[in-house]
Design a protein around this motif. Sequence first.
Motif, short mmCIF file in Angstrom:
data_model
loop_
_atom_site.label_atom_id
_atom_site.label_comp_id
_atom_site.label_asym_id
_atom_site.label_seq_id
_atom_site.Cartn_x
_atom_site.Cartn_y
_atom_site.Cartn_z
N GLN A 20 0.81 -1.21 0.00
CA GLN A 20 0.00 0.00 0.00
C GLN A 20 0.86 1.27 0.00
O GLN A 20 0.32 2.37 -0.17
N LEU A 21 2.16 1.13 0.18
CA LEU A 21 3.02 2.29 0.21
C LEU A 21 3.18 2.90 -1.17
O LEU A 21 3.02 2.23 -2.19
N ASP A 22 3.53 4.18 -1.21
CA ASP A 22 3.88 4.82 -2.47
C ASP A 22 4.98 4.01 -3.16
O ASP A 22 5.92 3.55 -2.50
N THR A 23 4.89 3.83 -4.47
CA THR A 23 5.81 2.95 -5.19
C THR A 23 7.27 3.35 -4.99
O THR A 23 8.12 2.50 -4.69
N ILE A 24 7.60 4.62 -5.16
CA ILE A 24 8.98 5.06 -5.02
C ILE A 24 9.46 4.90 -3.58
O ILE A 24 10.59 4.46 -3.33
N PHE A 25 8.59 5.22 -2.62
CA PHE A 25 8.94 5.04 -1.20
C PHE A 25 9.26 3.58 -0.93
O PHE A 25 10.25 3.26 -0.26
N LEU A 35 10.17 1.21 -3.09
CA LEU A 35 11.41 0.83 -3.78
C LEU A 35 12.63 1.24 -2.97
O LEU A 35 13.56 0.46 -2.77
N ASN A 36 12.62 2.49 -2.51
CA ASN A 36 13.76 2.99 -1.73
C ASN A 36 13.90 2.24 -0.42
O ASN A 36 15.01 1.89 0.01
N LEU A 37 12.80 1.99 0.26
CA LEU A 37 12.82 1.31 1.54
C LEU A 37 13.39 -0.10 1.42
O LEU A 37 14.34 -0.48 2.13
N ILE A 38 12.82 -0.90 0.53
CA ILE A 38 13.21 -2.31 0.43
C ILE A 38 14.62 -2.45 -0.14
O ILE A 38 15.35 -3.38 0.21
N ASN A 39 15.00 -1.53 -1.02
CA ASN A 39 16.36 -1.59 -1.55
C ASN A 39 17.40 -1.13 -0.54
O ASN A 39 18.60 -1.34 -0.74
N SER A 40 16.97 -0.48 0.53
CA SER A 40 17.91 0.03 1.53
C SER A 40 18.04 -0.86 2.75
O SER A 40 19.07 -0.82 3.44
N ILE A 41 17.02 -1.66 3.07
CA ILE A 41 17.01 -2.35 4.36
C ILE A 41 18.08 -3.43 4.49
O ILE A 41 18.40 -3.84 5.61
#
Length: 215
Positions: free
Chosen positions: A11-16, A18-24
């Motif tokens: 449900q999150l904004d797509t760009i948010f 992408l950035n979140l999962i690519n950073s964790i």
Amino acid sequence: MPHFTAAELPQLDTIFRLNLINSITGYKPANLVGTAGPDGTLNLAIVSSVVHLGSNPALIGFVMRPTSVARHTYENIRATRLYTLNHVHAGIMGPAHFTSANFPREVSEFAACGLTPETLAGFGAPYVRESRIKIGLELLQELPIEANGTILLIGSVQQVHLPDEVLRPDGSLNLDAAETVCVSGLDGYHAARLLARYDYARPDDSGARPLPAAS
């Protein structure tokens, strides 16, 4: 404290997202994959999913994104079975990142991004001259990941090229001397520095033993 559940992530904004999962997952290696097509067209692409899979035999893997769109790197590797991995260092971060642009097949990222292809020891895929640590690989196995359509490409190490000052007497690499950088998320580049090296850990030791600073 921010908290996200599996149900909330879609449900999150797509760009948010992408950035979140690519950073964790934290810092990731930055490498340029060099390939040549059957027609001789050279290709270069930055990847951050390179992983060590074993030392005997020497195997390295990286994850290829879904092939629902054209993937020139993947097509070249399948056609020739050969490719190179080239460490990104501080001096080539900008050109390396630029290789992620969606260039047409007939355009070589080497030329478009200002990097120089070179052939070493007769290997059939191009290395990046400006890179300091370079690995030549032959495709050994493909493992489709059904969960998301990606593919783990497993390569057998055929060649390793690196400067004298990077190789330690015990075979480990001084990545500080090579100025190798790492990636966070999709677009963050970081300088890494050695904090400590530890001796081989054994259960009967009282704790992890640091190696001498000069090691």
